[in-house]
Design a protein around this motif. Structure first.
Motif, PDB file in Angstrom:
ATOM      1  N   LEU A   1      47.536  35.726  46.434  1.00 49.30           N
ATOM      2  CA  LEU A   1      47.666  37.171  46.278  1.00 49.30           C
ATOM      3  C   LEU A   1      48.176  37.815  47.561  1.00 49.30           C
ATOM      4  N   GLY A   2      47.645  37.396  48.695  1.00 46.40           N
ATOM      5  CA  GLY A   2      48.129  37.931  49.966  1.00 46.40           C
ATOM      6  C   GLY A   2      49.595  37.625  50.193  1.00 46.40           C
ATOM      7  N   SER A   3      50.005  36.413  49.822  1.00 47.92           N
ATOM      8  CA  SER A   3      51.417  36.054  49.957  1.00 47.92           C
ATOM      9  C   SER A   3      52.289  36.895  49.030  1.00 47.92           C
ATOM     10  N   GLU A   4      51.791  37.147  47.809  1.00 47.51           N
ATOM     11  CA  GLU A   4      52.556  37.949  46.857  1.00 47.51           C
ATOM     12  C   GLU A   4      52.711  39.389  47.349  1.00 47.51           C
TER      13      GLU A   4
ATOM     14  N   THR B   1      58.592  40.095  38.144  1.00 43.63           N
ATOM     15  CA  THR B   1      57.453  39.258  38.555  1.00 43.63           C
ATOM     16  C   THR B   1      57.699  37.779  38.336  1.00 43.63           C
ATOM     17  N   VAL B   2      57.974  37.391  37.103  1.00 47.85           N
ATOM     18  CA  VAL B   2      58.175  35.975  36.770  1.00 47.85           C
ATOM     19  C   VAL B   2      59.654  35.623  36.743  1.00 47.85           C
TER      20      VAL B   2
ATOM     21  N   ARG C   1      48.811  28.158  36.064  1.00 45.75           N
ATOM     22  CA  ARG C   1      49.685  29.162  35.467  1.00 45.75           C
ATOM     23  C   ARG C   1      48.944  30.469  35.199  1.00 45.75           C
ATOM     24  N   LEU C   2      47.680  30.375  34.825  1.00 47.83           N
ATOM     25  CA  LEU C   2      46.907  31.599  34.615  1.00 47.83           C
ATOM     26  C   LEU C   2      46.749  32.349  35.923  1.00 47.83           C
ATOM     27  N   ARG C   3      46.417  31.646  36.991  1.00 43.79           N
ATOM     28  CA  ARG C   3      46.276  32.295  38.294  1.00 43.79           C
ATOM     29  C   ARG C   3      47.602  32.912  38.730  1.00 43.79           C
TER      30      ARG C   3
ATOM     31  N   VAL D   1      48.015  36.923  39.463  1.00 47.88           N
ATOM     32  CA  VAL D   1      48.438  37.379  40.791  1.00 47.88           C
ATOM     33  C   VAL D   1      49.703  38.238  40.687  1.00 47.88           C
ATOM     34  N   LYS D   2      50.627  37.831  39.859  1.00 41.25           N
ATOM     35  CA  LYS D   2      51.852  38.606  39.689  1.00 41.25           C
ATOM     36  C   LYS D   2      51.550  39.993  39.112  1.00 41.25           C
ATOM     37  N   TYR D   3      50.628  40.036  38.161  1.00 37.23           N
ATOM     38  CA  TYR D   3      50.276  41.320  37.556  1.00 37.23           C
ATOM     39  C   TYR D   3      49.556  42.221  38.565  1.00 37.23           C
ATOM     40  N   VAL D   4      48.646  41.657  39.332  1.00 37.50           N
ATOM     41  CA  VAL D   4      47.938  42.447  40.343  1.00 37.50           C
ATOM     42  C   VAL D   4      48.923  43.004  41.370  1.00 37.50           C
TER      43      VAL D   4
END
Length: 296
Positions: free
Chosen positions: A33-36, A112-113, A132-134, A138-141
């Motif tokens: 998440l931090g990287s995103e 995002t994807v 894949r769920l994570r 993360v992309k949505y957040v």
């Protein structure tokens, strides 16, 4: 003379070695998440969109300052701005919700994807290992974080330019009650949270669209067009039965936050509506992405 006993020690007295601890998923999730977030807010495109949103309250304030006759209150909101600069933030949010915010949120969520797939980096992220769920969460957040940053920026810039160009004083709410600047600041934060909440459904739709293609522009355009279609349908009286189910139906329903006392009825209804879209399109996005071949 007897020989020393060389029999092996009793296995029952030997404690088995504890298994190696499994890597924890939570630190990897926060790291991803931090990287995103770092990647999202380092992009020039992100800062260009935030800069464009910041121009909305600036242009509104300058236009009102240069064109409004001091003896004429003018139309709704604009007359309030001339009397109290704090209304610039509220007016800018109202202007941004129908077009500018959906446009920028559609760009971010649609990328995002599809953006990762287009650049060929998605396969490396999933081999990392990243479930894949994570990855989807993360992309949505990240898209939601952009929505929050965008709305807060509009509010802060609106308050700053309003204080610079117009007088500041007690604010008269929709219920007729006057509150001081600090009380209004708290309500402005609630307005920003309401607008961010309103973008949750659109972000989920953009995430799903992004899993359908490897061309980010296509997912962005589809998301923005759907935002416009939803608002057009919401204006047709013949479809009044459909209006409560449209994700844009309560985008402008934050009037309850400007009353005394604050009523959270519209906030709760909007939250329920948006979370319904998040559940449906989030599940569709994961279902599509879980079966998508991204490693070939």
């Amino acid at each position: 003379m007897s020989l020393p006993d060389t029999a092996p020690a009793d296995h029952a007295t030997t404690a088995p070695e504890p298994p190696a601890p499994a890597p924890r998923a939570r630190p990897r999730t926060f790291a991803l998440l931090g990287s995103e977030l770092a990647l999202l807010f380092r992009r020039r495109r992100t800062w260009a969109m935030l800069g464009a949103l910041a121009l909305v309250p600036v242009l509104i304030a300058i236009a009102v300052r240069m064109t409004t006759d001091p003896s004429d209150r003018g139309p709704a909101f604009l007359g309030d701005i001339t009397n109290n600069g704090l209304f610039v933030a509220f007016t800018a949010l109202t202007v941004s919700i129908p077009l500018f915010l959906p446009l920028t949120v559609g760009v971010v969520s649609g990328d995002t994807v599809a953006g990762e797939a287009n650049h060929g980096t998605i396969r490396y992220l999933l081999v990392a290992p990243t479930g894949r769920l994570r990855f989807i969460v993360v992309k949505y957040v990240g898209a939601v974080a952009f929505s929050l940053a965008a709305t807060l920026l509009v509010v802060l810039v609106g308050a700053a330019i309003g204080a610079l160009l117009f007088p500041i004083g007690p604010v008269t709410l929709l219920s007729g009650t006057q509150v001081d600047g600090w009380s209004y600041a708290g309500r402005a934060v609630l307005l920003a949270l309401y607008v961010t909440l309103s973008m949750l459904g659109l972000s989920a739709i953009g995430l799903f669209a992004s899993t359908l293609t490897t061309v980010p522009v296509g997912a962005m355009a589809a998301t923005v067009v759907l935002a416009g279609v939803s608002q057009v349908l919401d204006q047709l009286p013949q479809l009044d039965w459909l209006h409560p189910f449209l994700f844009s139906h309560l985008w402008l329903g934050f009037g309850d936050l400007l009353r005394d006392p604050i009523a959270f009825d519209s906030f709760g209804q909007n939250a329920l509506l948006q979370l319904g879209y998040v559940a449906v399109f989030g599940a569709l996005a994961y279902g599509r992405f879980a079966t998508k071949d991204v490693l070939s």
